[in-house]
Design a protein around this motif. Structure first.
Motif, PDB file in Angstrom:
ATOM      1  N   ARG A 175       0.808  -1.224   0.000  1.00 21.45           N
ATOM      2  CA  ARG A 175       0.000   0.000   0.000  1.00 21.45           C
ATOM      3  C   ARG A 175       0.843   1.277   0.000  1.00 21.45           C
ATOM      4  O   ARG A 175       0.486   2.240  -0.636  1.00 21.45           O
ATOM      5  CB  ARG A 175      -0.918   0.037   1.224  1.00 21.45           C
ATOM      6  CG  ARG A 175      -2.031  -0.966   1.171  1.00 21.45           C
ATOM      7  CD  ARG A 175      -3.027  -0.727   2.312  1.00 21.45           C
ATOM      8  NE  ARG A 175      -4.056  -1.746   2.305  1.00 21.45           N
ATOM      9  CZ  ARG A 175      -5.162  -1.671   1.591  1.00 21.45           C
ATOM     10  NH1 ARG A 175      -5.398  -0.629   0.842  1.00 21.45           N
ATOM     11  NH2 ARG A 175      -6.053  -2.645   1.624  1.00 21.45           N
ATOM     12  N   ASP A 176       1.913   1.337   0.754  1.00 17.04           N
ATOM     13  CA  ASP A 176       2.674   2.566   0.973  1.00 17.04           C
ATOM     14  C   ASP A 176       3.638   2.843  -0.186  1.00 17.04           C
ATOM     15  O   ASP A 176       4.500   2.027  -0.499  1.00 17.04           O
ATOM     16  CB  ASP A 176       3.440   2.443   2.291  1.00 17.04           C
ATOM     17  CG  ASP A 176       4.132   3.725   2.662  1.00 17.04           C
ATOM     18  OD1 ASP A 176       5.246   3.968   2.162  1.00 17.04           O
ATOM     19  OD2 ASP A 176       3.552   4.498   3.454  1.00 17.04           O
ATOM     20  N   ALA A 177       3.509   4.029  -0.801  1.00 21.41           N
ATOM     21  CA  ALA A 177       4.327   4.379  -1.972  1.00 21.41           C
ATOM     22  C   ALA A 177       5.803   4.513  -1.617  1.00 21.41           C
ATOM     23  O   ALA A 177       6.666   4.042  -2.366  1.00 21.41           O
ATOM     24  CB  ALA A 177       3.820   5.681  -2.584  1.00 21.41           C
ATOM     25  N   GLY A 178       6.111   5.148  -0.504  1.00 21.66           N
ATOM     26  CA  GLY A 178       7.509   5.311  -0.100  1.00 21.66           C
ATOM     27  C   GLY A 178       8.186   3.984   0.163  1.00 21.66           C
ATOM     28  O   GLY A 178       9.325   3.753  -0.261  1.00 21.66           O
ATOM     29  N   MET A 179       7.472   3.115   0.869  1.00 20.74           N
ATOM     30  CA  MET A 179       8.031   1.789   1.155  1.00 20.74           C
ATOM     31  C   MET A 179       8.169   0.971  -0.119  1.00 20.74           C
ATOM     32  O   MET A 179       9.119   0.201  -0.265  1.00 20.74           O
ATOM     33  CB  MET A 179       7.169   1.052   2.174  1.00 20.74           C
ATOM     34  CG  MET A 179       7.294   1.576   3.570  1.00 20.74           C
ATOM     35  SD  MET A 179       6.328   0.563   4.695  1.00 20.74           S
ATOM     36  CE  MET A 179       6.449   1.529   6.176  1.00 20.74           C
TER      37      MET A 179
ATOM     38  N   LEU B  22       9.292   7.403  -9.167  1.00 19.96           N
ATOM     39  CA  LEU B  22       8.010   7.489  -8.480  1.00 19.96           C
ATOM     40  C   LEU B  22       7.232   8.704  -8.945  1.00 19.96           C
ATOM     41  O   LEU B  22       7.807   9.776  -9.144  1.00 19.96           O
ATOM     42  CB  LEU B  22       8.205   7.588  -6.968  1.00 19.96           C
ATOM     43  CG  LEU B  22       8.706   6.351  -6.241  1.00 19.96           C
ATOM     44  CD1 LEU B  22       8.954   6.675  -4.778  1.00 19.96           C
ATOM     45  CD2 LEU B  22       7.716   5.213  -6.365  1.00 19.96           C
ATOM     46  N   ALA B  23       5.929   8.544  -9.113  1.00 19.20           N
ATOM     47  CA  ALA B  23       5.004   9.635  -9.398  1.00 19.20           C
ATOM     48  C   ALA B  23       3.876   9.534  -8.373  1.00 19.20           C
ATOM     49  O   ALA B  23       3.941   8.711  -7.459  1.00 19.20           O
ATOM     50  CB  ALA B  23       4.479   9.534 -10.827  1.00 19.20           C
ATOM     51  N   ASP B  24       2.829  10.333  -8.525  1.00 20.83           N
ATOM     52  CA  ASP B  24       1.743  10.349  -7.542  1.00 20.83           C
ATOM     53  C   ASP B  24       1.161   8.961  -7.284  1.00 20.83           C
ATOM     54  O   ASP B  24       1.184   8.475  -6.164  1.00 20.83           O
ATOM     55  CB  ASP B  24       0.624  11.304  -7.979  1.00 20.83           C
ATOM     56  CG  ASP B  24       1.064  12.755  -7.888  1.00 20.83           C
ATOM     57  OD1 ASP B  24       2.003  13.049  -7.114  1.00 20.83           O
ATOM     58  OD2 ASP B  24       0.478  13.588  -8.591  1.00 20.83           O
ATOM     59  N   ASP B  25       0.585   8.356  -8.302  1.00 16.83           N
ATOM     60  CA  ASP B  25      -0.035   7.049  -8.134  1.00 16.83           C
ATOM     61  C   ASP B  25       0.570   5.992  -9.050  1.00 16.83           C
ATOM     62  O   ASP B  25      -0.106   5.062  -9.479  1.00 16.83           O
ATOM     63  CB  ASP B  25      -1.551   7.140  -8.386  1.00 16.83           C
ATOM     64  CG  ASP B  25      -2.284   7.673  -7.169  1.00 16.83           C
ATOM     65  OD1 ASP B  25      -1.755   7.530  -6.049  1.00 16.83           O
ATOM     66  OD2 ASP B  25      -3.380   8.226  -7.328  1.00 16.83           O
TER      67      ASP B  25
ATOM     68  N   TYR C 257       9.632  -5.269   0.793  1.00 13.38           N
ATOM     69  CA  TYR C 257       8.586  -4.417   1.363  1.00 13.38           C
ATOM     70  C   TYR C 257       8.329  -4.824   2.815  1.00 13.38           C
ATOM     71  O   TYR C 257       8.180  -3.971   3.697  1.00 13.38           O
ATOM     72  CB  TYR C 257       7.309  -4.540   0.533  1.00 13.38           C
ATOM     73  CG  TYR C 257       6.216  -3.574   0.912  1.00 13.38           C
ATOM     74  CD1 TYR C 257       6.140  -2.318   0.317  1.00 13.38           C
ATOM     75  CD2 TYR C 257       5.236  -3.920   1.835  1.00 13.38           C
ATOM     76  CE1 TYR C 257       5.130  -1.439   0.643  1.00 13.38           C
ATOM     77  CE2 TYR C 257       4.227  -3.041   2.168  1.00 13.38           C
ATOM     78  CZ  TYR C 257       4.168  -1.805   1.569  1.00 13.38           C
ATOM     79  OH  TYR C 257       3.165  -0.933   1.907  1.00 13.38           O
ATOM     80  N   GLY C 258       8.305  -6.117   3.075  1.00 14.99           N
ATOM     81  CA  GLY C 258       8.136  -6.614   4.445  1.00 14.99           C
ATOM     82  C   GLY C 258       9.230  -6.106   5.368  1.00 14.99           C
ATOM     83  O   GLY C 258       8.967  -5.749   6.523  1.00 14.99           O
TER      84      GLY C 258
END
Length: 144
Positions: free
Chosen positions: A33-37, A51-54, A99-100
């Protein structure tokens, strides 16, 4: 308290639903879910990331490219090119593991930071061979 990396704890629940479209692109659903992660996890797997917004684009040295897009439910799905279903699921599995580790790192930071306000003092911390982290807190007694 024992924290196990999400990839290990959720291995049985990991559902990478892959399908190949007519244009040769393979879509894989994730549980991230988290974009930064996500960006950090992609970098941890050796990807060059934008990376962009979505959305996020990842390119690996082996020629595989993935475009991640946020779905209506907030989860990211990945559209792969340069690999088949098996390769796409393997890449997502690697990213999921990374990611985990990002989630585990964030939870550990939060626990360490909030412990004093909760009257806890970190007594010891150890990391297991499976990357699990054991934190032992001592309850601090109020002084009279």
């Amino acid at each position: 308290m024992l924290l196990v990396p999400l990839a290990m704890a959720g291995a049985a629940a990991f559902k990478a639903a892959a399908d190949r479209r007519a244009d040769g692109v393979c879509r894989v659903a994730t549980r991230m879910r988290d974009a930064g992660m996500l960006g950090d996890a992609l970098r941890d797997t050796g990807a060059d990331v934008r990376l962009a917004d979505d959305s996020a684009t990842a390119r690996w040295a082996d020629g595989v490219t993935a475009t991640f897009a946020r779905e209506a439910d907030g989860l990211w799905s990945a559209h792969f090119s340069g690999t088949g279903e098996t390769g796409a699921v393997e890449k997502v599995s690697l990213v999921d593991t990374a990611y985990g580790r990002q989630v585990q790192r964030a939870v550990l930071e939060r626990l360490r930071g909030q412990a004093p306000a909760a009257g806890l003092r970190l007594e010891s911390e150890s990391v297991g061979e499976d990357a699990s982290v054991r934190l032992v807190f001592e309850v601090e007694r109020e002084r009279a």
